[in-house]
Scaffold this active site. Structure first.
Site, PDB file in Angstrom:
ATOM      1  N   LYS A 179       0.860  -1.187   0.000  1.00  0.00           N
ATOM      2  CA  LYS A 179       0.000   0.000   0.000  1.00  0.00           C
ATOM      3  C   LYS A 179       0.890   1.228   0.000  1.00  0.00           C
ATOM      4  CE  LYS A 179      -3.613   2.407   2.528  1.00  0.00           C
ATOM      5  NZ  LYS A 179      -4.566   2.364   3.632  1.00  0.00           N
ATOM      6  N   LYS A 203       1.061   9.929   5.389  1.00  0.00           N
ATOM      7  CA  LYS A 203       1.184   8.632   6.051  1.00  0.00           C
ATOM      8  C   LYS A 203       2.476   7.960   5.618  1.00  0.00           C
ATOM      9  CE  LYS A 203      -3.805   8.031   6.651  1.00  0.00           C
ATOM     10  NZ  LYS A 203      -4.950   7.100   6.596  1.00  0.00           N
ATOM     11  N   LYS A 234      -2.183  -1.425  -3.881  1.00  0.00           N
ATOM     12  CA  LYS A 234      -3.058  -0.263  -3.821  1.00  0.00           C
ATOM     13  C   LYS A 234      -2.212   0.998  -3.910  1.00  0.00           C
ATOM     14  CE  LYS A 234      -6.047   1.891  -0.479  1.00  0.00           C
ATOM     15  NZ  LYS A 234      -6.528   1.910   0.845  1.00  0.00           N
ATOM     16  N   TYR A 299     -15.167   0.902  -6.815  1.00  0.00           N
ATOM     17  CA  TYR A 299     -16.454   1.563  -6.565  1.00  0.00           C
ATOM     18  C   TYR A 299     -17.390   1.382  -7.756  1.00  0.00           C
ATOM     19  CZ  TYR A 299     -13.619   3.459  -2.866  1.00  0.00           C
ATOM     20  OH  TYR A 299     -12.792   3.553  -1.783  1.00  0.00           O
TER      21      TYR A 299
HETATM   22  C1  PBG Z   1      -7.199   3.732   5.421  1.00  0.00           C
HETATM   23  C2  PBG Z   1      -7.680   3.409   4.067  1.00  0.00           C
HETATM   24  C3  PBG Z   1      -7.537   4.286   2.992  1.00  0.00           C
HETATM   25  C4  PBG Z   1      -8.148   3.672   1.885  1.00  0.00           C
HETATM   26  C5  PBG Z   1      -8.651   2.432   2.306  1.00  0.00           C
HETATM   27  N1  PBG Z   1      -8.335   2.282   3.677  1.00  0.00           N
HETATM   28  C6  PBG Z   1      -6.974   5.656   2.912  1.00  0.00           C
HETATM   29  C7  PBG Z   1      -5.690   5.993   3.499  1.00  0.00           C
HETATM   30  O1  PBG Z   1      -4.782   5.162   3.617  1.00  0.00           O
HETATM   31  O2  PBG Z   1      -5.581   7.152   3.868  1.00  0.00           O
HETATM   32  C8  PBG Z   1      -8.203   4.319   0.532  1.00  0.00           C
HETATM   33  C9  PBG Z   1      -9.198   3.825  -0.414  1.00  0.00           C
HETATM   34  C10 PBG Z   1      -9.470   4.729  -1.560  1.00  0.00           C
HETATM   35  O3  PBG Z   1      -8.820   5.766  -1.773  1.00  0.00           O
HETATM   36  O4  PBG Z   1     -10.402   4.395  -2.299  1.00  0.00           O
HETATM   37  N2  PBG Z   1      -6.897   2.776   6.290  1.00  0.00           N
END
Ligand code: PBG
Length: 311
Positions: A179, A203, A234, A299
């Site tokens: 991620k 983050k 992701k 989505y």
């Molecule tokens: C946070 C989380 C995020 C998403 C899924 N779980 C955002 C982040 O890490 O700030 C993002 C999903 C998306 O952008 O569609 N735990």
């Protein structure tokens, strides 16, 4: 006959945003066509997902501001939004639908970070302890897939052990293994209301550097060793090279997340008649499958399933 890649509705996971109340929906200005919905309507959406043959829904709670705390205590309330939604959907859909629950603290913390913060630093091991409890609560509510999205180190093994000890050996662990600290999550943070809390903070201390690809291999190898059943990449489209590399390096199911910013790009461009929405979205789905993804979080899931049905 010679088409190399196939897509079916069972490859899809549909992320949904859940709010308090009944009979309520809210639009999300940065994600036109996606609505936050109360639990009763989430159940209706889940039934629709079953009808369409969608593999699973992934539930994201929109925690009321008043329930957010420094430590994210609401995450450990058994009647919180995500657990209540899971229970309601499980009761209605039984075993006909997978339910993915996200493990991370960002929907519950006043600072919007995924972990516990002390002196402006995310404290890894303390966070992992809380995540384990969160995961067990979600499994008790009926989650079939626990998906840690927090990116703390060592959490996959710890959560696996906690689930097994609580009698949830059968619950699947899908780790957000690769991620990235991506700017494409912007609209999601609007949707769950964590953008304001984060206030522009990044983050980057726990999510991955977009410049790295070997690191994804290391992260995934660790997660597999710790007991992950599915590993996720992701965002999606900007990271297809990572999906492909993982597919070539490991024999484990791979999920890819077409994140909120990717949804927004495709959606807004289609609304402006710059793109043909169906054609472009379906092409993106095929690209994920071609790169080596088994499951796709998107989505667009219900619409993709409808387009597949129409043929
Ligand atoms: C946070 C989380 C995020 C998403 C899924 N779980 C955002 C982040 O890490 O700030 C993002 C999903 C998306 O952008 O569609 N735990």
């Amino acid at each position: 006959m010679v088409q190399e890649t196939q897509l079916s509705a069972s490859n899809l996971i549909w992320p949904i945003f859940v709010i308090e109340g009944t009979g309520r929906t809210e639009t999300i200005s940065t994600m036109p066509g996606v609505e936050r919905m109360s639990i009763d309507l989430a159940v209706t959406a889940a039934e629709r997902a079953v009808e369409l043959g969608i593999g699973a829904v992934a539930i994201f709670p929109v925690t009321p501001v008043a329930k957010k705390t420094e430590r994210g205590d609401e995450a450990l309330v058994a009647e919180n939004l995500i657990c209540s939604a899971t229970r309601a959907i499980r009761q209605k859909c039984q075993d006909r639908l997978g339910i993915v629950c996200d493990v991370a603290l960002d929907p519950y913390t006043t600072h919007g970070h995924d972990g516990i913060m002390i002196d402006n630093t995310i404290v890894n091991d303390l966070t992992v302890e809380v995540l384990c409890k969160q995961a067990v609560l979600q499994a008790q509510a009926g989650a079939s897939v626990i998906a840690p999205s927090d990116m703390m180190d060592g959490r996959v093994g710890a959560i696996r052990t906690a689930l097994d000890q609580a009698g949830f050996e059968h619950v699947i662990l899908m780790s957000y293994a690769a991620k990235y600290a991506s700017a494409f999550y912007g609209p999601f943070r609007d949707a769950v209301g964590s953008a304001k809390n984060l206030g522009g903070a990044s983050k980057k201390t726990y999510q991955m550097d977009p410049a790295n690809t070997d690191e994804a291999i290391r992260e995934v190898a660790l997660d597999i060793q710790e007991g992950a059943d599915i590993v996720m990449v992701k965002p999606g489209m900007p990271y297809l090279d990572i999906v492909r590399r993982l597919h070539d390096s490991f024999s484990i199911p791979i999920a890819v997340y077409q994140v909120s910013g990717e949804y927004a790009m495709l959606r807004f461009a289609s609304q402006a008649s710059a793109l043909n929405e169906e054609a472009c979205v379906m092409e993106s789905m095929l690209a994920f499958r071609r790169a080596g993804a088994d499951a796709i979080l998107t989505y667009f899931a219900p619409r993709v399933a409808e387009w597949l049905e129409k043929g």
